[in-house]
Motif scaffolding. Sequence first.
Motif, PDB file in Angstrom:
ATOM      1  N   ALA B 156       0.838  -1.204   0.000  1.00  0.00           N
ATOM      2  CA  ALA B 156       0.000   0.000   0.000  1.00  0.00           C
ATOM      3  C   ALA B 156       0.873   1.254   0.000  1.00  0.00           C
ATOM      4  N   LEU B 157       1.941   1.240   0.791  1.00  0.00           N
ATOM      5  CA  LEU B 157       2.852   2.394   0.817  1.00  0.00           C
ATOM      6  C   LEU B 157       3.600   2.512  -0.514  1.00  0.00           C
ATOM      7  N   LYS B 158       3.988   1.370  -1.061  1.00  0.00           N
ATOM      8  CA  LYS B 158       4.717   1.365  -2.331  1.00  0.00           C
ATOM      9  C   LYS B 158       3.848   1.918  -3.461  1.00  0.00           C
ATOM     10  N   HIS B 159       2.610   1.457  -3.531  1.00  0.00           N
ATOM     11  CA  HIS B 159       1.713   1.911  -4.595  1.00  0.00           C
ATOM     12  C   HIS B 159       1.462   3.413  -4.513  1.00  0.00           C
ATOM     13  N   ALA B 160       1.555   3.970  -3.302  1.00  0.00           N
ATOM     14  CA  ALA B 160       1.382   5.421  -3.128  1.00  0.00           C
ATOM     15  C   ALA B 160       2.696   6.173  -3.374  1.00  0.00           C
ATOM     16  N   GLY B 161       3.727   5.428  -3.744  1.00  0.00           N
ATOM     17  CA  GLY B 161       5.021   6.084  -4.031  1.00  0.00           C
ATOM     18  C   GLY B 161       5.742   6.571  -2.784  1.00  0.00           C
ATOM     19  N   LEU B 162       5.398   6.003  -1.629  1.00  0.00           N
ATOM     20  CA  LEU B 162       5.946   6.519  -0.368  1.00  0.00           C
ATOM     21  C   LEU B 162       7.049   5.646   0.236  1.00  0.00           C
ATOM     22  N   ASP B 240      -2.007  12.174   6.930  1.00  0.00           N
ATOM     23  CA  ASP B 240      -3.203  11.822   6.149  1.00  0.00           C
ATOM     24  C   ASP B 240      -2.856  11.102   4.847  1.00  0.00           C
ATOM     25  N   GLU B 241      -1.736  11.495   4.227  1.00  0.00           N
ATOM     26  CA  GLU B 241      -1.320  10.807   3.001  1.00  0.00           C
ATOM     27  C   GLU B 241      -1.035   9.333   3.271  1.00  0.00           C
ATOM     28  N   VAL B 242      -0.385   9.086   4.404  1.00  0.00           N
ATOM     29  CA  VAL B 242      -0.049   7.711   4.765  1.00  0.00           C
ATOM     30  C   VAL B 242      -1.321   6.921   5.057  1.00  0.00           C
ATOM     31  N   LEU B 243      -2.233   7.529   5.832  1.00  0.00           N
ATOM     32  CA  LEU B 243      -3.489   6.836   6.141  1.00  0.00           C
ATOM     33  C   LEU B 243      -4.268   6.574   4.857  1.00  0.00           C
ATOM     34  N   ASP B 244      -4.271   7.550   3.923  1.00  0.00           N
ATOM     35  CA  ASP B 244      -4.962   7.336   2.646  1.00  0.00           C
ATOM     36  C   ASP B 244      -4.351   6.161   1.885  1.00  0.00           C
ATOM     37  N   ALA B 245      -3.032   6.033   1.952  1.00  0.00           N
ATOM     38  CA  ALA B 245      -2.375   4.903   1.282  1.00  0.00           C
ATOM     39  C   ALA B 245      -2.875   3.584   1.876  1.00  0.00           C
ATOM     40  N   PHE B 246      -2.932   3.513   3.197  1.00  0.00           N
ATOM     41  CA  PHE B 246      -3.413   2.284   3.837  1.00  0.00           C
ATOM     42  C   PHE B 246      -4.891   2.046   3.523  1.00  0.00           C
ATOM     43  N   ARG B 247      -5.653   3.134   3.395  1.00  0.00           N
ATOM     44  CA  ARG B 247      -7.096   2.983   3.118  1.00  0.00           C
ATOM     45  C   ARG B 247      -7.357   2.377   1.741  1.00  0.00           C
ATOM     46  N   GLY B 349     -17.933   2.774  12.869  1.00  0.00           N
ATOM     47  CA  GLY B 349     -18.390   4.090  12.436  1.00  0.00           C
ATOM     48  C   GLY B 349     -17.654   4.625  11.229  1.00  0.00           C
ATOM     49  N   GLY B 350     -17.258   3.716  10.330  1.00  0.00           N
ATOM     50  CA  GLY B 350     -16.611   4.164   9.088  1.00  0.00           C
ATOM     51  C   GLY B 350     -15.130   4.321   9.233  1.00  0.00           C
ATOM     52  N   ARG B 351     -14.489   4.552   8.143  1.00  0.00           N
ATOM     53  CA  ARG B 351     -13.017   4.633   8.107  1.00  0.00           C
ATOM     54  C   ARG B 351     -12.578   6.055   8.350  1.00  0.00           C
TER      55      ARG B 351
END
Lengths: 351, 351
Positions: B156-162, B240-247, B349-351
């Motif tokens: 997930a981190l790799k796909h986000a380029g992180l 938030d960028e990292v959390l978005d990658a995991f999401r 209660g959602g992500r």
Amino acid sequence: MSTSSRSRIAVNGYGVIGKRVADAVTQQNDMDLAGVSDVSADWRARMVTQKGYRLFGATDEHVRTMQNAGLDVAGALDDLLETADVVVDCTPKHVAAKNVELYRQKGIKFIVQGGEKHEVTGHSFVAEASYASAVGRDSTRVVSCNTTSMVRTLAALKHAGLLRRARGTLMRRATDPWESHLGGIMNTLAPEPEIPSHQGPDAQSVDPELDVVTMAVKVPETLAHLHYWAVQLTRPAEKDEVLDAFRTSPRIALIQMADGLTAINSVKELMADLGRPHDNLYEVALWSDMLKVEGDELFYAYMVDNQAIVIPETVDAIRALIGQVRDPHESIAKTNAALGIGAIFDALGGR
Amino acid sequence: MSTSSRSRIAVNGYGVIGKRVADAVTQQNDMDLAGVSDVSADWRARMVTQKGYRLFGATDEHVRTMQNAGLDVAGALDDLLETADVVVDCTPKHVAAKNVELYRQKGIKFIVQGGEKHEVTGHSFVAEASYASAVGRDSTRVVSCNTTSMVRTLAALKHAGLLRRARGTLMRRATDPWESHLGGIMNTLAPEPEIPSHQGPDAQSVDPELDVVTMAVKVPETLAHLHYWAVQLTRPAEKDEVLDAFRTSPRIALIQMADGLTAINSVKELMADLGRPHDNLYEVALWSDMLKVEGDELFYAYMVDNQAIVIPETVDAIRALIGQVRDPHESIAKTNAALGIGAIFDALGGR
């Protein structure tokens, strides 16, 4: 400062740390134990008098309770402080902060434990890193077990010019063996809610130059902490260079998986076999065969006996405050000899 | 390949993984469970017939032992393999390597577990990383629980380029709950003797580009593994960028300390409350509020249910080998829907 050549030391609080400090003080040839103050009147206080130490009550009320329990009480904390050059506060976390006012009022030098904030004394102590700046001070704070182990190991890497930054995961024992029936955790792992955990900044209270980040988790055992580190070195290095750096500290014990020391309980058993009081492991026990260097990265793990590691530091801290021994190495060598630190290496066939 | 639209799946070995795979297969609308083969003739085998699954003995001798125990046996493993399109080998570590010859001889597609070497099938499977390259193959290997969790999160981190590189400390549960009376460890910590531990290279068997080093230690609990990571990012990033990658991964569940999920046992209890079979946590449960980004460094911890995390991967691996579903996301979505993966987010209660 004492005018005699032997310093008189008071211990306030006879718990896990206090009892070990009291014993360690009596093993030094330049210190005497003036007495021990506590609030309990049960088996714990009875052990104080049983050992021949003078027992004091924290307040007059505690004195009366102790007397009613048939204990031989020498007086109250106030009296004890009159007769001592340094008091080592070993009361529970955050209690010492309130005692400090009394110590200052009495004009007695004092040492607090790592549970108190750095600001309480303005100085944080690990012998191999900050003895010199503690010499002659009125007070210092011996940092926590985890922080002590981190400063010992990272200072050794720093002094060898190898340390760039360190990232560690700390497995913390859930509670102490003697009070496992009162709490602790079972069959689970409980992460500390915040990353970074407080130990990294605490190490910086001893050496602000350390670039260190820690994460911590509570694990269901009582014997010791276990730290895992990933360290960025200043340059690619050989494994032997790193081991040599650690060997410069007499309080880092290099142990080996291959020697049968495959878990923290076997290391504790070795301490018992060595005849150490309370099976104390005063050293950082670091696995040399597990340690790995890959290019400019270093990986290793070590064990921290949370009940014992700060005891030699506390003895050195006393000596630093007294100020008669100005050379850190002299104090460290005296303490080590008195506590048998180094014997582990003999037992394991040398370093 | 099956000519019908529903595939017939054999499960060989009805242990911790086999029983969960069998249940998961019956929850899919494009698969049928052809039957289960095992060597035991006790309560474990009885649960197979109790659930209405066809029971087979691993050999004719096992068939006879089962019959003598009054079990309703449909035949031997040989017979089971004749009727199935894919066999999922869930036998103990290193046993599968010997079964592979039989599978090849029978011309049946097969899946082995992470205890076997990569070379046994030449392909290692995590749905979000290597589904595409498994489509239509004769065999694959679903990697271990630890490796699965690492590939999910690092991919997930790799796909986000992180992702630049990741260094992790793995706390491994000592043994499984159902066999805790047969072994395990108590009140100690047992480091794996080698650094790096095998999980890093194993993750590279799925994605050779991953720059990952792991260290591992056995801890005295049975519920789940817990991983702590220090990751070097490709650049400074926001949390938030990292959390978005995991999401982006539906199999990473973001949980919160602040929501009362303060230890691994409370997460397991949530799974029970959700009504999941065996309280299975199929997701990587990653604490979002504990996660910390400092410049270009990332720190986080997550929980891995070693008994459950590979179950959805195994279902996807079956589908990949069958080859009718070529799109990884289609298979993942089907599996997730069938197993209720995603419901945790609704519950919280959602992500």
